[in-house]
Design a protein around this motif. Structure first.
Motif: not given
Length: 439
Positions: A59-64, A68-69, A284-291, A350-352
């Protein structure tokens, strides 16, 4: 990809040579007086690495967060430029990635384009310790070279199988939740109890997904490397199709043209009680839906097996970073790999909820701890079973795999018996391979 190795590789090589002006021919010859065992020194001059995500979900969030960061802090001279679009078209158009984020199941298309570099020398020079990784993840990548010599990628994270279930459906029908260490026969029995019509809604107990998912722990190749014949009409697939047939025989599973119920039915419609799949995909899809407040009340248990593979996981699936042969910045690309496989980066991932590749109990224990949405979930089930070895890949694997997956429709919709489905699929696969070999 549907074209043969010879045809695509030739096209790619011609295009790349034209675009680069055969740069390699202009390189000075190595000085025989200098040792190859030089210190790993990398220029700190600013450089941009072209980065391509092949099939692995990032995901873009994971990429950054993961790339990136951390690069800004660790190696500020390195900037990533993310390429988008079809990889083959990018390569033929002159957009050559330096780094490719992929996995071992989808490595063969990269080999067809002649992209992966052998990282053996870079690993030695950079002193990257391969012993720190979960052994199966490195072996899965070594297995990608039929000659067993090259190392065409470095593991970054890994995947695993698990059985996800909707607690609300089990509660609704008064059925006990799934447990770790179940067999497929146990899942089938639960499915019979849960597949029913209630309040005008057709609930489905379980979706087995694909035959190649079920066969995963057996290290079973799709193609015989000696004969280039498909390996479909074999006792193991017969055993698996018997499980599928028993599933399709449950009243309510096959309705009209509906017979396969994937993540949409599980996550969005909330009508599917159980789905076994690759963890990172569903998680990843479950967490996206949960949010968004729309996910079912879910949990997970270990991936079910047949009796003869009890306690064994799906085949090793390693998310990996590949450095391309024609990258002009291989050393800087290796610095990115060093960063992403460091203890600090692996702990962060791992934490994420990215499954780490380092063989470190503390990092494994930290899995999902930064996500409140994973609190009280049975996360230990994800790594309870060690991954099983991967078979040596073949350039025709994906063609055969597609035909194997189509066996479901032949049984469920066309009502063909197992013998006929296996025979016809074997014949179709062999015919397809023969056609591709002629191209």
């Amino acid at each position: 990809m549907s074209r043969s190795l010879k045809k695509i590789s030739m096209l790619a090589m011609v295009s790349i040579m034209a675009l680069t002006g055969c740069a390699s021919a202009n390189k000075p010859a190595a000085d025989p007086g200098k040792s190859d065992e030089t210190e790993f020194k990398v220029s700190a001059e600013p450089v941009t690495l072209k980065f391509y995500v092949n099939v692995t979900r990032l995901s873009p969030v994971e990429y950054n967060m993961f790339f990136v960061e951390p690069l800004k802090k660790k190696y500020p001279h390195i900037t990533l430029e993310k390429l988008e679009g079809n990889l083959e078209k990018l390569v033929l158009g002159g957009e050559m990635p330096d780094l490719i984020f992929s996995d071992n199941d989808w490595h063969m298309p990269l080999r067809i384009l002649d992209l992966p570099a052998d990282l053996t020398e870079l690993v030695a020079k950079s002193k990257l310790d391969l012993n720190k990784f979960v052994p199966e993840t490195v072996q899965a990548i070594r297995n990608l070279d039929p000659n067993g010599k090259e190392l065409q990628g470095i593991p970054v994270t890994r995947n695993a199988g698990a059985l996800f279930y909707n607690k609300d459906i089990f509660d609704k029908f008064g059925v006990a939740y799934p447990k770790d260490d179940m067999l497929w026969s146990d899942v089938l029995e639960l499915s019979r109890k849960l597949t029913r019509m209630a309040d005008g809604v057709q609930y489905i107990g379980w979706d087995p997904r694909f035959p190649d998912h079920i066969i995963s722990p057996y290290t079973q190749p799709f193609v015989d490397p000696k004969t280039n014949k498909a390996l479909v009409d074999i006792p193991l697939y017969r055993k698996i199709l018997e499980l599928f047939q028993a599933h399709y025989d449950i009243p309510g599973i096959v309705s009209g043209k509906s017979y396969a119920y994937a993540e949409d039915v599980f996550i969005k419609d909330k009508r599917l009680a159980m789905q076994a799949d690759w963890v990172l995909k569903i998680l990843s899809q479950l967490l996206e839906a949960e949010e968004k407040g729309g996910a079912p009340s879910w949990d997970l248990v270990t991936n079910p097996t047949f009796e003869d593979k009890k306690g064994k996981g799906r085949h090793a699936l390693s998310d990996m970073l590949v450095i391309t042969k024609r990258s002009e910045h291989k050393e800087q690309a290796m610095q990115v790999i060093q960063m992403i496989t460091s203890q600090e980066s692996q702990m962060l991932m791992s934490k994420f909820f990215r499954i780490p590749v380092l063989n470190d109990p503390e990092i494994v224990k930290a899995f999902g701890t930064e996500s409140p949405l994973l609190k009280d979930k049975n996360l230990a089930a994800i790594t309870k079973y060690a991954p099983t070895p991967t078979p040596t890949p073949n350039i025709y694997d994906k063609e055969v795999q597609n035909l194997i997956r189509n066996m479901r429709a032949q049984m469920a919709l066309n009502k063909k018996d197992i013998n006929t489905v296996l025979r016809e699929t074997q014949e179709a696969a062999d015919k397809k391979i023969a056609e591709l070999m002629k191209q």
